[in-house]
Scaffold this motif. Structure first.
Motif, mmCIF file in Angstrom:
data_model
loop_
_atom_site.group_PDB
_atom_site.id
_atom_site.type_symbol
_atom_site.label_atom_id
_atom_site.label_comp_id
_atom_site.label_asym_id
_atom_site.label_seq_id
_atom_site.Cartn_x
_atom_site.Cartn_y
_atom_site.Cartn_z
ATOM 1 N N GLN A 19 0.820 -1.209 0.000
ATOM 2 C CA GLN A 19 0.000 0.000 0.000
ATOM 3 C C GLN A 19 0.863 1.272 0.000
ATOM 4 N N ASP A 21 3.683 1.896 1.351
ATOM 5 C CA ASP A 21 4.361 2.207 2.602
ATOM 6 C C ASP A 21 5.825 1.782 2.528
ATOM 7 N N ASP A 132 -6.100 7.222 -2.993
ATOM 8 C CA ASP A 132 -6.394 6.396 -1.820
ATOM 9 C C ASP A 132 -7.886 6.134 -1.701
ATOM 10 N N GLY A 133 -8.598 6.411 -2.800
ATOM 11 C CA GLY A 133 -10.043 6.234 -2.815
ATOM 12 C C GLY A 133 -10.798 7.523 -2.600
ATOM 13 N N TRP A 141 3.632 8.664 -2.802
ATOM 14 C CA TRP A 141 2.444 8.294 -2.007
ATOM 15 C C TRP A 141 2.591 8.640 -0.543
ATOM 16 N N ASP A 168 -4.840 2.301 -7.310
ATOM 17 C CA ASP A 168 -5.598 2.391 -6.062
ATOM 18 C C ASP A 168 -4.644 1.926 -4.964
ATOM 19 N N ARG A 170 -4.857 1.568 -1.900
ATOM 20 C CA ARG A 170 -5.407 0.619 -0.930
ATOM 21 C C ARG A 170 -5.222 -0.823 -1.404
ATOM 22 N N LYS A 171 -5.081 -1.001 -2.712
ATOM 23 C CA LYS A 171 -4.957 -2.340 -3.287
ATOM 24 C C LYS A 171 -3.510 -2.739 -3.568
ATOM 25 N N THR A 174 -1.354 -5.859 -2.274
ATOM 26 C CA THR A 174 -2.177 -6.687 -1.390
ATOM 27 C C THR A 174 -2.580 -8.009 -2.011
ATOM 28 N N SER A 179 -9.332 -2.643 -8.336
ATOM 29 C CA SER A 179 -10.505 -1.789 -8.110
ATOM 30 C C SER A 179 -11.232 -1.574 -9.435
#
Length: 242
Positions: A19, A21, A132-133, A141, A168, A170-171, A174, A179
């Motif tokens: 994500q 990070d 991030d949606g 990021w 995305d 968040r995805k 992962t 999305s």
């Protein structure tokens, strides 16, 4: 739809972030040039090369790696991360980049990016508008941009067939699936652009779903590195999409 292998680089090493990070980093033992050669050997044409070191510090770090991959493989390489100036764009194109990926500057200085598109040509660029949606994220990021993707598009929707890569966050990393609904919405709102999906892909069915949604392309990183999709399968998918 074109499925495009991705290589993310920190300190000349292939990595994947969870994500986005930088504190959740997975390192891979594959050497970047060796992996690029393997991608080319499997008949794939394109590579998405991300200078994560450059994105973090705000200046290009891995230009030599770009030059090496371009000179020693047949791949058409798009390169992003830390591109800030007209001089950066010129240098990357001189080094053989097929396209230059512009991210944070699309938000910070959209008028500058518009001027580059007009100067160098629409086919020389991929815009990276990562969300991030809710809002766009910038500087690798790390920071909130405080603007939505749709609002930022007011500067760029004037260009037909402009290529836009949207992750995305968040995805990303992962393996939870892409999305797809996000891309459907973007394609519906901005049908004249070429939308490239990124984040969450872990299977061929994910790719088929994105193709059916109308995506122009999809970037795949972790799923390839972890062996969930093979390079041969990616080549066969692209051949079937023609």
């Amino acid at each position: 739809m074109i499925a495009i292998p991705a290589i993310d680089i920190i300190d000349n090493q292939i990595v994947r972030l969870f994500q986005g990070d930088y504190q959740q980093q997975t390192n891979y033992s594959l050497k970047p040039l060796e992996y690029a050669r393997e991608i080319a050997a499997n008949g794939l044409d394109y590579l998405h090369l991300v200078d994560l070191s450059g994105a973090k510090v705000g200046q290009i770090v891995h230009r030599e790696l770009l030059a090496e991959i371009v000179s020693k493989t047949t791949l058409k390489v798009d390169f992003g991360g830390g591109v800030k100036t007209n001089k950066d764009v010129k240098k990357l194109l001189q080094l053989g980049a097929n396209q230059v990926v512009i991210g944070s500057l699309c938000v910070k200085e959209p008028e500058t990016v518009v001027s580059w598109i007009k100067e160098f040509g629409i086919n020389q660029f991929i815009l990276a508008l990562d969300t991030d949606g809710t809002n766009l994220k910038i500087n690798g990021w790390q920071d909130e941009a405080g603007i939505t993707l749709e609002a930022n598009m007011k500067y760029f929707e004037q260009f037909d067939e402009l290529t836009i890569l949207t992750t995305d966050i968040r995805k990303d990393g992962t393996g939870n699936g892409p999305s797809t609904n996000l891309y459907k919405e973007l394609i519906q709102k901005f049908p004249n652009q070429r939308w490239i999906a990124s984040g969450g892909v872990e299977s061929l069915s994910d790719l088929e779903e994105l193709r059916e949604a109308g995506c122009y392309g999809c970037v795949i990183g972790k799923a390839l590195l972890d062996g969930k999709i093979t390079l041969k399968e990616l080549k066969d998918f692209n051949d079937a999409s023609i």
